[in-house]
Scaffold this active site. Structure first.
Site: not given
Ligand code: NAP
Length: 315
Positions: A36, A38, A91
């Site tokens: 993470s 963060r 995905k």
């Molecule tokens: P999110 O809440 O923005 O989380 C993504 C996490 O990835 C961030 O909290 C951060 O975690 C890390 N991150 C962000 N930018 C980064 C970077 N430049 N380099 C390395 N790590 C980075 O997004 P999310 O909704 O979980 O979505 C992530 C993926 O899951 C997407 O592809 C989305 O399509 C998929 N998805 C999401 C959902 C949903 O309900 N949200 C459902 C199914 C699939 P740290 O701060 O801990 O590093």
């Protein structure tokens, strides 16, 4: 002891909502760390700021689940494979189709497993729909995937950037169901990409498909309408009419199927449980799954899509 140790990279919404609790319940996996940026900590396992620190500290690690936004995954996947670690990808797997091919080749060279997950496919009603459509011709198929971006993606700026997919971030879930249930391959014919004047990615899209499964080819009866501006009730629905007049309503994101108005499957969502069960099987057989089809439909929609500007979007 669980057969496979695993770490989660990116502790965002989906990692917290699904991956971490589901790994915690699966006897085949033991969570041994998270990465993470963060510095978020997760019950009892070490947090690493970078993947390099993870691999240095845990040289016997078996697998990682990459749950970051797609645009940083290629480097993370290669780094994992270089460390001898198997890779599960949320995905959509990457921002470009060539990166997916490259990681498949790279994993094969490293003799490691890579698994592209499409969570919406892991619904009993999706499988039942696939069975019922096998060998059928379709009179029409209409996908309505309309949700409120402010409700589901608050503050997620990356979804609007190039490589963030815009409304296709949820829309690709509908397309992953489509490629799973179609009795024959399906292709993009045309697309309209409605894009806020201040954003790179669309907020809404209409797509017309074609397929040899169409009962009346050329009539444009295979369609998808995606929209992120839906307030009130949300829609993640399919309506399909087969050539013999049977109507299938696959609703609630693929978890409920009604045939001619009678519910035949309605099961609580267990998508991520299914993903991790399958991953354990793939690891046991040393077998990769690189399902590019939903991803290619999105790429093709961008290739043939006509961009239309709309009002600026403010979160
Ligand atoms: P999110 O809440 O923005 O989380 C993504 C996490 O990835 C961030 O909290 C951060 O975690 C890390 N991150 C962000 N930018 C980064 C970077 N430049 N380099 C390395 N790590 C980075 O997004 P999310 O909704 O979980 O979505 C992530 C993926 O899951 C997407 O592809 C989305 O399509 C998929 N998805 C999401 C959902 C949903 O309900 N949200 C459902 C199914 C699939 P740290 O701060 O801990 O590093």
């Amino acid at each position: 002891m669980a057969p496979y140790t695993i770490a989660v990279i990116g502790v965002g919404k989906i990692a917290q909502d699904q991956h971490l609790p589901v790994i915690g319940k699966n006897p085949d996996f033991q969570l041994v760390g998270v990465v993470s940026g963060r510095g978020l900590s997760v019950g009892g396992v070490p947090t690493f700021r970078t993947a390099a620190e993870l691999y240095a500290a845990l040289p016997d690690l078996d697998a990682v689940a990459i749950c970051t936004p797609p645009n940083v995954r290629h480097a993370l996947a290669r780094e994992a494979l270089d460390a001898g670690v198997h890779v599960l990808l949320e995905k959509p797997p990457f921002p470009t189709t060539r990166e997916l091919v490259d990681i498949g080749d790279y994993a094969a060279r490293k003799d490691r497993v890579v698994f592209t997950t499409w969570h919406s496919q892991y619904n009993a009603a999706v499988e039942e729909t696939r069975k019922r459509l096998a060998g059928q011709k379709l009179k029409s198929l209409a996908i309505t995937w309309k949700e409120d971006v402010r409700r589901w993606h608050p503050g997620q700026e990356w979804i609007w950037e190039v490589g963030g997919f815009g409304v296709f971030d949820p829309g690709i879930n509908a397309l992953s169901i489509l490629t799973a249930i179609m009795p024959q391959p399906i292709f993009v014919k045309s697309a309209r990409l409605v894009t806020p004047s201040n954003k790179a990615m669309p907020i809404a899209a209409d797509v017309v498909f074609w397929s040899d499964a169409e009962a009346e080819p050329g009539t444009g009866q295979l369609t998808a309408a995606f929209d992120w501006r839906q307030e009130g009730p949300q829609s993640w629905d399919y309506r399909i009419e087969t050539a013999d007049g049977t109507v299938l309503d696959l609703t609630l994101g693929g978890s409920k199927l009604a045939v001619d108005g009678t519910v035949v499957v309605e099961a609580p969502s267990a998508e991520y449980e299914g993903i991790y069960e399958r991953f354990a099987g793939l690891l046991g057989r040393r077998e990769s799954v690189l399902d590019a089809a939903p991803f290619q439909l999105v790429a093709d929609a961008f290739m043939v899509g006509r961009r239309e500007d709309t009002d600026a979007f403010v979160d």
